[in-house]
Design an enzyme around this catalytic site. Structure first.
Site, PDB file in Angstrom:
ATOM      1  N   ASN A  87       0.813  -1.219   0.000  1.00 11.05           N
ATOM      2  CA  ASN A  87       0.000   0.000   0.000  1.00 11.05           C
ATOM      3  C   ASN A  87       0.852   1.277   0.000  1.00 11.05           C
ATOM      4  OD1 ASN A  87      -2.397   1.841   1.013  1.00 11.05           O
ATOM      5  ND2 ASN A  87      -0.771   2.033   2.541  1.00 11.05           N
ATOM      6  N   TYR A 154       4.042   9.054 -11.554  1.00 15.15           N
ATOM      7  CA  TYR A 154       3.047   8.288 -10.787  1.00 15.15           C
ATOM      8  C   TYR A 154       2.255   7.342 -11.700  1.00 15.15           C
ATOM      9  CZ  TYR A 154      -0.752   7.492  -7.371  1.00 15.15           C
ATOM     10  OH  TYR A 154      -1.667   6.933  -6.516  1.00 15.15           O
ATOM     11  N   LYS A 158       2.353   3.186 -11.311  1.00 20.88           N
ATOM     12  CA  LYS A 158       1.137   2.397 -11.049  1.00 20.88           C
ATOM     13  C   LYS A 158       0.830   1.474 -12.231  1.00 20.88           C
ATOM     14  CE  LYS A 158       0.197   3.812  -6.874  1.00 20.88           C
ATOM     15  NZ  LYS A 158       0.404   2.913  -5.723  1.00 20.88           N
ATOM     16  N   THR A 189      -6.806  11.701   2.299  1.00 21.15           N
ATOM     17  CA  THR A 189      -5.552  11.370   2.992  1.00 21.15           C
ATOM     18  C   THR A 189      -4.514  12.464   2.731  1.00 21.15           C
ATOM     19  OG1 THR A 189      -4.633  10.237   1.088  1.00 21.15           O
ATOM     20  CG2 THR A 189      -5.945   8.886   2.582  1.00 21.15           C
TER      21      THR A 189
HETATM   22  N1  NAP Z   1      -5.235   9.193  -1.696  1.00 16.12           N
HETATM   23  C1  NAP Z   1      -5.794   8.919  -2.872  1.00 16.12           C
HETATM   24  O1  NAP Z   1      -6.720   9.608  -3.308  1.00 16.12           O
HETATM   25  C2  NAP Z   1      -5.308   7.732  -3.669  1.00 16.12           C
HETATM   26  C3  NAP Z   1      -5.931   7.469  -4.890  1.00 16.12           C
HETATM   27  C4  NAP Z   1      -5.523   6.365  -5.627  1.00 16.12           C
HETATM   28  C5  NAP Z   1      -4.525   5.533  -5.146  1.00 16.12           C
HETATM   29  N2  NAP Z   1      -3.923   5.814  -3.950  1.00 16.12           N
HETATM   30  C6  NAP Z   1      -2.882   4.888  -3.470  1.00 16.12           C
HETATM   31  O2  NAP Z   1      -3.254   4.408  -2.185  1.00 16.12           O
HETATM   32  C7  NAP Z   1      -2.075   4.100  -1.405  1.00 16.12           C
HETATM   33  C8  NAP Z   1      -2.160   4.775  -0.041  1.00 16.12           C
HETATM   34  O3  NAP Z   1      -2.226   6.169  -0.254  1.00 16.12           O
HETATM   35  P1  NAP Z   1      -2.633   7.198   0.891  1.00 16.12           P
HETATM   36  O4  NAP Z   1      -3.475   8.198   0.235  1.00 16.12           O
HETATM   37  O5  NAP Z   1      -3.088   6.480   2.099  1.00 16.12           O
HETATM   38  O6  NAP Z   1      -1.190   7.862   1.147  1.00 16.12           O
HETATM   39  P2  NAP Z   1      -0.621   8.718   2.395  1.00 16.12           P
HETATM   40  O7  NAP Z   1      -1.714   9.157   3.274  1.00 16.12           O
HETATM   41  O8  NAP Z   1       0.290   9.708   1.791  1.00 16.12           O
HETATM   42  O9  NAP Z   1       0.233   7.598   3.183  1.00 16.12           O
HETATM   43  C9  NAP Z   1       1.335   7.020   2.550  1.00 16.12           C
HETATM   44  C10 NAP Z   1       1.854   5.860   3.376  1.00 16.12           C
HETATM   45  O10 NAP Z   1       3.011   5.332   2.688  1.00 16.12           O
HETATM   46  C11 NAP Z   1       4.105   5.320   3.580  1.00 16.12           C
HETATM   47  N3  NAP Z   1       5.365   5.659   2.897  1.00 16.12           N
HETATM   48  C12 NAP Z   1       5.575   6.697   2.047  1.00 16.12           C
HETATM   49  N4  NAP Z   1       6.885   6.754   1.729  1.00 16.12           N
HETATM   50  C13 NAP Z   1       7.492   5.737   2.397  1.00 16.12           C
HETATM   51  C14 NAP Z   1       8.826   5.292   2.500  1.00 16.12           C
HETATM   52  N5  NAP Z   1       9.841   5.918   1.869  1.00 16.12           N
HETATM   53  N6  NAP Z   1       9.093   4.221   3.288  1.00 16.12           N
HETATM   54  C15 NAP Z   1       8.088   3.598   3.962  1.00 16.12           C
HETATM   55  N7  NAP Z   1       6.814   3.969   3.902  1.00 16.12           N
HETATM   56  C16 NAP Z   1       6.512   5.039   3.133  1.00 16.12           C
HETATM   57  C17 NAP Z   1       3.795   6.377   4.638  1.00 16.12           C
HETATM   58  O11 NAP Z   1       4.427   6.011   5.880  1.00 16.12           O
HETATM   59  P3  NAP Z   1       5.607   6.864   6.596  1.00 16.12           P
HETATM   60  O12 NAP Z   1       5.500   8.280   6.132  1.00 16.12           O
HETATM   61  O13 NAP Z   1       5.363   6.643   8.048  1.00 16.12           O
HETATM   62  O14 NAP Z   1       6.858   6.191   6.129  1.00 16.12           O
HETATM   63  C18 NAP Z   1       2.278   6.277   4.766  1.00 16.12           C
HETATM   64  O15 NAP Z   1       1.922   5.299   5.709  1.00 16.12           O
HETATM   65  C19 NAP Z   1      -0.887   4.557  -2.249  1.00 16.12           C
HETATM   66  O16 NAP Z   1      -0.330   3.452  -2.922  1.00 16.12           O
HETATM   67  C20 NAP Z   1      -1.519   5.515  -3.252  1.00 16.12           C
HETATM   68  O17 NAP Z   1      -0.783   5.609  -4.445  1.00 16.12           O
HETATM   69  C21 NAP Z   1      -4.287   6.895  -3.199  1.00 16.12           C
END
Ligand code: NAP
Length: 252
Positions: A87, A154, A158, A189
């Protein structure tokens, strides 16, 4: 015993997914740079194991050390099922080609593509050696199938994970693993906050994303995680290698 390895469980969708696994009495191995006290306390209340592997997935040494620790915890003689939810993800760099910062591109590809591939590589090896079934879920994005100004890196990362998921499913056809990608739609988020803070020069559609927030169109990570858990309830119906899209799984 069952384990769920969830990357990026410190916040956002990963936190919501990890919470649901704990509530289903599944032990969680959370992989991220920061910890999550709430998940730790919930696991304690539920009498479940909770392991936080502090790991910067963009750093190769950290990733290798993390993989070693995850294997030791998750794969042993009492384990009968392991979920791996790739994730953790980053959106930056949001910028047009020509202005991409090399180090940011390199870290992006390491977090969004290399780390999930190596996580899966290690888990497939450990599981197949021990006859343990896996549930592999790669979190993807609609951006994999769209051309979006400013999102070249990005969309590419993906798209790569979607193709990897399909190839993995083909190779593991004879095994009992469940393997698919999940596209969660837009969620409220930190990642959306980063998107909204882009300039129009870097990302032509930034206004559309600002409106999504203003108009309450972003789903909560808890709702998105529940849709995933519903899908996992009937693993026999899951088509391996497929990209499941939240919008196809919910009513509105
Ligand atoms: N938000 C959206 O609208 C959306 C839409 C489509 C897809 N997605 C996908 O859904 C997934 C989750 O997204 P989200 O929106 O929940 O993101 P988020 O709130 O930005 O959280 C990202 C997570 O990834 C971890 N992460 C980032 N860089 C890292 C690193 N270098 N090492 C280890 N962990 C890392 C962060 O943990 P730490 O900072 O604690 O390391 C955090 O727990 C992602 O794959 C994203 O591409 C999101």
């Amino acid at each position: 015993m069952q384990y769920a390895i969830v990357t990026g469980a410190s916040r956002g969708l990963g936190e919501a997914i990890a919470r649901q696994y704990i509530l289903q009495n599944i032990n969680v191995i959370a992989v991220s740079r920061r910890g999550n006290q709430k998940l730790e306390s919930l696991a304690k209340e539920q009498g479940r194991e909770f392991h936080h592997i502090s790991c910067d997935l963009s750093d190769m040494d950290d990733l290798n050390e993390g993989l070693h620790r995850i294997s030791e915890i998750a794969f042993h003689e009492d384990t009968h099922y392991v979920y791996l939810v790739n994730n953790a993800g980053v959106i930056e760099p949001i910028d047009t080609v020509g202005d991409l910062e090399p180090e940011t591109v390199q870290k992006h590809m390491q977090v969004n593509v290399t780390a999930p591939i190596l996580m899966i590589n290690r888990c497939i090896k450990e599981a197949n050696d021990r006859d343990i079934d896996l549930g592999i879920i790669n979190i993807t994005s609609g951006a994999a199938e769209k051309t979006i100004h400013g999102w070249s890196t990005y969309s590419s990362s993906k798209a790569a994970i979607n193709r990897f998921t399909e190839t993995l499913a083909l190779e593991q056809e004879e095994k009992g693993h469940t393997i698919f990608a999940y596209s969660p739609g837009v969620m409220d988020t930190d990642m959306q906050g980063e998107i909204r803070s882009s300039s129009e020069d870097s990302f032509a559609n930034v206004d559309k994303f600002r409106k999504l927030k203003e108009e309450g169109e972003l789903r909560s990570p808890d709702e998105v995680a529940s849709v995933l858990m519903n899908l996992l309830r009937e693993p026999k119906k899951i088509e391996n290698g497929k990209v499941y899209k939240l919008y196809d799984l919910v009513e509105d």
